[in-house]
Write an enzyme that holds these catalytic residues in place. Structure first.
Site, PDB file in Angstrom:
ATOM      1  N   LYS A 258       6.604   5.165   4.147  1.00  0.00           N
ATOM      2  CA  LYS A 258       5.572   4.978   1.903  1.00  0.00           C
ATOM      3  C   LYS A 258       4.683   4.816   2.383  1.00  0.00           C
ATOM      4  O   LYS A 258       3.471   3.744   3.072  1.00  0.00           O
ATOM      5  CB  LYS A 258       6.197   3.984   0.936  1.00  0.00           C
ATOM      6  CG  LYS A 258       5.479   3.761  -0.095  1.00  0.00           C
ATOM      7  CD  LYS A 258       6.229   2.911  -1.285  1.00  0.00           C
ATOM      8  CE  LYS A 258       5.398   1.786  -0.757  1.00  0.00           C
ATOM      9  NZ  LYS A 258       5.518   0.561  -2.464  1.00  0.00           N
TER      10      LYS A 258
ATOM     11  N   ARG B 177      12.013  -0.798  -7.359  1.00  0.00           N
ATOM     12  CA  ARG B 177      13.060  -1.570  -6.091  1.00  0.00           C
ATOM     13  C   ARG B 177      12.188  -2.665  -5.402  1.00  0.00           C
ATOM     14  O   ARG B 177      12.795  -3.889  -5.242  1.00  0.00           O
ATOM     15  CB  ARG B 177      12.853  -0.067  -5.203  1.00  0.00           C
ATOM     16  CG  ARG B 177      11.057  -0.081  -4.636  1.00  0.00           C
ATOM     17  CD  ARG B 177      10.637  -1.703  -3.659  1.00  0.00           C
ATOM     18  NE  ARG B 177       9.395  -0.633  -2.453  1.00  0.00           N
ATOM     19  CZ  ARG B 177       8.894  -1.605  -2.467  1.00  0.00           C
ATOM     20  NH1 ARG B 177       8.452  -2.645  -2.845  1.00  0.00           N
ATOM     21  NH2 ARG B 177       7.416  -1.854  -1.687  1.00  0.00           N
TER      22      ARG B 177
ATOM     23  N   HIS C 113       1.237  -3.777 -15.030  1.00  0.00           N
ATOM     24  CA  HIS C 113       2.124  -2.779 -14.812  1.00  0.00           C
ATOM     25  C   HIS C 113       4.067  -3.182 -14.552  1.00  0.00           C
ATOM     26  O   HIS C 113       4.599  -2.816 -15.027  1.00  0.00           O
ATOM     27  CB  HIS C 113       1.888  -2.288 -14.292  1.00  0.00           C
ATOM     28  CG  HIS C 113       3.010  -0.570 -14.523  1.00  0.00           C
ATOM     29  ND1 HIS C 113       3.884   0.358 -15.469  1.00  0.00           N
ATOM     30  CD2 HIS C 113       3.912  -0.361 -13.543  1.00  0.00           C
ATOM     31  CE1 HIS C 113       4.138   1.265 -14.819  1.00  0.00           C
ATOM     32  NE2 HIS C 113       4.455   0.826 -13.913  1.00  0.00           N
ATOM     33  N   GLN C 114       4.110  -4.083 -13.581  1.00  0.00           N
ATOM     34  CA  GLN C 114       4.728  -5.011 -12.936  1.00  0.00           C
ATOM     35  C   GLN C 114       6.041  -5.648 -13.873  1.00  0.00           C
ATOM     36  O   GLN C 114       7.118  -5.491 -13.494  1.00  0.00           O
ATOM     37  CB  GLN C 114       4.850  -4.714 -11.175  1.00  0.00           C
ATOM     38  CG  GLN C 114       5.960  -5.468 -10.559  1.00  0.00           C
ATOM     39  CD  GLN C 114       7.005  -4.641  -9.957  1.00  0.00           C
ATOM     40  OE1 GLN C 114       6.422  -3.597  -9.720  1.00  0.00           O
ATOM     41  NE2 GLN C 114       8.477  -4.781 -10.323  1.00  0.00           N
TER      42      GLN C 114
ATOM     43  N   SER D 272      -2.269 -10.661  -8.222  1.00  0.00           N
ATOM     44  CA  SER D 272      -3.150  -9.762  -6.891  1.00  0.00           C
ATOM     45  C   SER D 272      -3.547 -10.930  -6.187  1.00  0.00           C
ATOM     46  O   SER D 272      -4.572 -10.819  -6.372  1.00  0.00           O
ATOM     47  CB  SER D 272      -3.507  -7.925  -7.098  1.00  0.00           C
ATOM     48  OG  SER D 272      -4.494  -8.411  -8.393  1.00  0.00           O
TER      49      SER D 272
ATOM     50  N   GLY E  71       3.723 -10.509  -5.661  1.00  0.00           N
ATOM     51  CA  GLY E  71       2.948 -10.104  -6.581  1.00  0.00           C
ATOM     52  C   GLY E  71       2.287  -9.356  -4.460  1.00  0.00           C
ATOM     53  O   GLY E  71       2.971  -9.067  -4.093  1.00  0.00           O
ATOM     54  N   THR E  72       1.613  -8.624  -4.815  1.00  0.00           N
ATOM     55  CA  THR E  72       0.838  -7.389  -3.647  1.00  0.00           C
ATOM     56  C   THR E  72       0.580  -8.408  -2.383  1.00  0.00           C
ATOM     57  O   THR E  72      -0.100  -9.668  -2.465  1.00  0.00           O
ATOM     58  CB  THR E  72      -0.357  -7.261  -4.473  1.00  0.00           C
ATOM     59  OG1 THR E  72      -0.732  -6.849  -5.725  1.00  0.00           O
ATOM     60  CG2 THR E  72      -1.358  -6.057  -3.424  1.00  0.00           C
TER      61      THR E  72
ATOM     62  N   LYS F 248      -3.445 -12.492   0.279  1.00  0.00           N
ATOM     63  CA  LYS F 248      -3.422 -13.092  -0.849  1.00  0.00           C
ATOM     64  C   LYS F 248      -2.156 -14.382  -1.083  1.00  0.00           C
ATOM     65  O   LYS F 248      -1.897 -15.137   0.022  1.00  0.00           O
ATOM     66  CB  LYS F 248      -2.706 -12.250  -0.838  1.00  0.00           C
ATOM     67  CG  LYS F 248      -0.540 -11.861   0.337  1.00  0.00           C
ATOM     68  CD  LYS F 248       0.482 -12.839  -0.477  1.00  0.00           C
ATOM     69  CE  LYS F 248       0.888 -12.218  -2.043  1.00  0.00           C
ATOM     70  NZ  LYS F 248       1.792 -13.108  -2.352  1.00  0.00           N
TER      71      LYS F 248
ATOM     72  N   GLY G  94       8.655 -12.389  -1.129  1.00  0.00           N
ATOM     73  CA  GLY G  94       9.269 -10.560  -1.282  1.00  0.00           C
ATOM     74  C   GLY G  94       7.991 -10.095  -1.112  1.00  0.00           C
ATOM     75  O   GLY G  94       7.327  -9.762  -1.454  1.00  0.00           O
TER      76      GLY G  94
END
Length: 321
Positions: free
Chosen positions: A67, A110, A137-138, A199, A220-221, A226, A292
């Site tokens: 990706k 996903r 958005h997520q 983020s 998150g990102t 991060k 995640g």
């Protein structure tokens, strides 16, 4: 070569499809039948964008690919989603390109599926209040996927810009769930499951704000530096992840590892819980945390499903390449 444009992807993958694909790929990873290659993710020095590649190979499904994409923080003002990506699949026997699939909706569904898998396997069965930190958005994807894993009775949300919580409020209303905008102390005090989807590069949620028995999914990102939750919260929880290497390098665990608060050997792969080779939640009081990190194999698994369904429906675009 098959092409499934971004505008068509949602027709061929739903939340249940994504959940099954992600759960299976986590299991394959833990069984060492699938592996991710090193992630490349860099600031490009333009438009404040982060750009990179995630790739891997699953021997069980023969999914091979990558990706390509990243995060453009100014896109929302242009009417675009901040996350932009495309998935490329290759034939494992020949190396020839097999498919190109729009990756924006696919990434959202996903990512939500990954947190949903963690909730299914780690949250208390009596979880009734869902807390969400972040309203981008997520966030609505996260809410909808999570709500299918436990009989939640209420959703509480926090965002740095409270006016943006309307996205979560509308999604909750569609699902018949009451929604309340709260501060972080109230969110932690009420929630049985907390999803962070920001983020952020500075901790938002601390261990003092999370009560015993909570399941936290940090979604998150992911990139170097991060941080959505305090390292003390990571240290206080039983920690699970999709992949060790990413968790300690670009995931939420990186700070607790750096500070000596968490040993890498204490992090359990969620796939091992799915396979029954590791224990999940062991008491109603312990805090579980899923880091995640968004492995490339998730994208490949869901993209494979999209290509298969689009081909079966006769809707895939085929071109010579």
């Amino acid at each position: 070569m098959i092409i499934v444009p971004e505008k068509d992807v949602a027709r061929f993958v739903g939340r249940e499809d994504a959940f099954r694909a992600v759960e299976q790929v986590f299991a394959s990873m833990a069984a060492r039948e699938a592996g991710n290659f090193p992630v490349i993710r860099e600031a490009i020095g333009h438009a404040e964008a982060l750009y990179g590649f995630k790739s891997g190979f699953d021997k069980s499904s023969l999914a091979l690919g990558l990706k390509s994409g990243g995060y453009w923080p100014g896109n929302e003002a242009r009417g675009l989603t901040n996350h932009q990506s495309t998935v490329f699949l290759f034939d494992a026997d020949t190396g020839r390109v097999k498919a190109v699939v729009g990756g924006n909706y696919l990434t959202a569904v996903r990512t939500a599926a990954a947190s949903a898998v963690s909730i299914a396997h780690l949250a208390r069965e009596d979880a009734r209040v869902l807390g969400i930190v972040g309203a981008g958005h997520q966030s609505a994807f996260q809410l909808r996927a999570a709500a299918e894993q436990r009989p939640f009775e209420k959703v509480v949300g926090w965002n740095r810009s409270p006016e943006r919580l309307v996205r979560l409020a509308e999604a909750a209303e569609e699902m018949g769930l009451p929604f309340e905008a709260v501060d972080l102390d109230a969110l932690g005090a009420q929630s049985d499951v907390i999803i962070t989807i920001t983020s952020s590069y500075a901790p938002i949620l601390s261990d003092a704000q999370v009560r015993p028995g909570t399941h936290v999914a940090c979604m998150g990102t992911d990139t170097k530096g991060k941080q959505e939750v305090d390292a003390g919260l990571v240290a206080a929880a039983r920690v699970f992840t999709d992949e060790h290497a990413q968790a300690v390098s670009i995931g939420e665990c990186q700070h607790a590892i750096r500070d000596g608060l968490l040993q890498e050997m204490a992090i359990t792969e969620l796939g091992a819980v799915i396979n029954g080779t590791a224990k999940g939640r062991q008491s109603a009081e312990e805090i579980t945390l899923f880091d995640g990190t968004g492995v490339g194999l998730q994208d490949l698994a869901v993209a494979n499903s999209v290509v298969l369904r689009a081909s079966e429906a006769g809707s895939a675009i085929e071109v010579e390449f």
